[in-house]
Design an enzyme around this catalytic site. Structure first.
Site, short mmCIF file in Angstrom:
data_model
loop_
_atom_site.label_atom_id
_atom_site.label_comp_id
_atom_site.label_asym_id
_atom_site.label_seq_id
_atom_site.Cartn_x
_atom_site.Cartn_y
_atom_site.Cartn_z
CG HIS A 48 -41.90 3.68 -19.65
ND1 HIS A 48 -41.10 4.71 -20.07
CD2 HIS A 48 -42.97 4.26 -19.07
CE1 HIS A 48 -41.65 5.87 -19.74
NE2 HIS A 48 -42.80 5.63 -19.13
CG ASP A 87 -54.43 -2.37 -39.52
OD1 ASP A 87 -55.66 -2.33 -39.27
OD2 ASP A 87 -53.89 -1.70 -40.40
CD GLU A 152 -49.18 8.85 -17.72
OE1 GLU A 152 -48.69 8.10 -16.88
OE2 GLU A 152 -49.06 8.67 -18.94
O1 LIG Z 1 -47.20 6.92 -14.26
C1 LIG Z 1 -47.28 5.71 -14.03
O2 LIG Z 1 -47.33 5.24 -12.88
C2 LIG Z 1 -47.33 4.83 -15.18
O3 LIG Z 1 -47.75 5.22 -16.24
C3 LIG Z 1 -46.70 3.49 -15.05
C4 LIG Z 1 -45.21 3.67 -15.28
O4 LIG Z 1 -44.98 3.78 -16.65
C5 LIG Z 1 -44.30 2.63 -14.68
O5 LIG Z 1 -44.22 2.80 -13.33
C6 LIG Z 1 -44.58 1.22 -15.03
O6 LIG Z 1 -43.67 0.37 -14.38
#
Ligand SMILES: O=C(O)C(=O)C[C@H](O)[C@@H](O)CO
Length: 266
Positions: A48, A87, A152
């Protein structure tokens, strides 16, 4: 030249709590500042944050002199991207949204050379081998590589026991934000339904003999997850720390003087 020792992987085996920080600024300069602050690990976020492979390389180089262990989160589990990240010298990878044991097995193969996997040989071109300065890299690389899979989603949690059991998966990291939206509770990881799924995932991961991690910038959450058995917890996000601190500082000056507590008493 010795292969760099993966202190994060070693610490997981000792079962010691590891406190981490999310690093989202996507520059070597900011990453180095974070690395000076004493966290056990930092997450260079390629999912992100606006990171490229050369940008991740700059951050790995910037933090190399410090004790904080870098973890690189890839944008996805693409084997070609994994090859590039390994790498350039990333030793611990986090891969988002792993939902099945088959996906986890494919990630393990992407991180290993034949006959155990499909990783291509970069040899003297790569920072990972210190440009062929590390003897026996091909035979020993896997010892210092660490794979963290992110669970997740509803499906990921349903399959978490099988995912965690995959040989070569070192740890499971729970993503509360994605899990909560996937369960229909957007922005509310504290919802009882989400909490139940998180605790289930932690329990199943530990039962498989693997380490469990989570993101929890809220202190009460972090302490609860640690009580549940999470071993590595991201307790801060660098961008949030800057923003909140900047706003709080400004608010002290913007607030009318009459509303402020006296700064000095006689
Ligand atoms: O689902 C989540 O929680 C994450 O994977 C972290 C997020 O990407 C995000 O909140 C990080 O700031």
């Amino acid at each position: 030249m010795n292969m760099p020792h993966n202190t994060f992987k070693a610490a997981l085996k000792k079962n010691a709590p590891q406190y981490g920080i999310w690093a989202g600024f996507a520059t070597g300069y900011a990453a180095e500042i974070v690395a000076t602050t004493g966290y056990d690990w930092m997450l260079i976020d390629g999912e992100h944050a606006p990171n490229t492979v050369p940008g991740v390389l700059a951050q790995l180089q910037a933090v190399a002199p410090y004790a904080t262990a870098p973890i690189v989160r890839a944008v996805n589990g693409d084997a070609s991207l994994i090859k590039q990240l390994l790498d350039i010298g990333a030793q611990t990878l986090m891969i988002p949204m792993v939902e099945t044991a088959e996906q986890a097995q494919a990630l393990v193969r992407a991180m290993r050379y034949p006959p155990h996997g499909i990783r291509g040989v970069g040899g003297g071109l790569t920072r990972a081998t210190r440009w062929d300065g590390v003897p026996d890299y091909l035979a020993t690389a896997h010892e210092q590589l660490c794979l963290i899979v992110q669970v997740e989603s509803r499906l990921g949690v349903e399959n978490v026991a099988a995912i965690a059991a995959v040989e070569g998966v070192d740890a499971v990291f729970i993503g509360p934000a994605d899990l909560s939206i996937g369960l229909g509770h957007a922005g509310d990881p504290g919802h009882p339904d989400v909490q139940e799924r998180i605790q289930y995932a932690v329990d199943a991961t530990l039962a498989a003999g693997k380490a469990c991690g989570i993101l929890a910038p809220n202190e009460a959450d972090a302490r609860r997850y640690q009580d549940w058995g999470c071993q590595f917890i991201a307790v801060a996000i660098d961008i949030s720390l800057l923003r909140h601190s900047a706003m709080a500082t400004l608010a002290r000056y913007r607030t009318p003087a009459t509303e402020q507590a006296p700064s000095r008493t006689y």
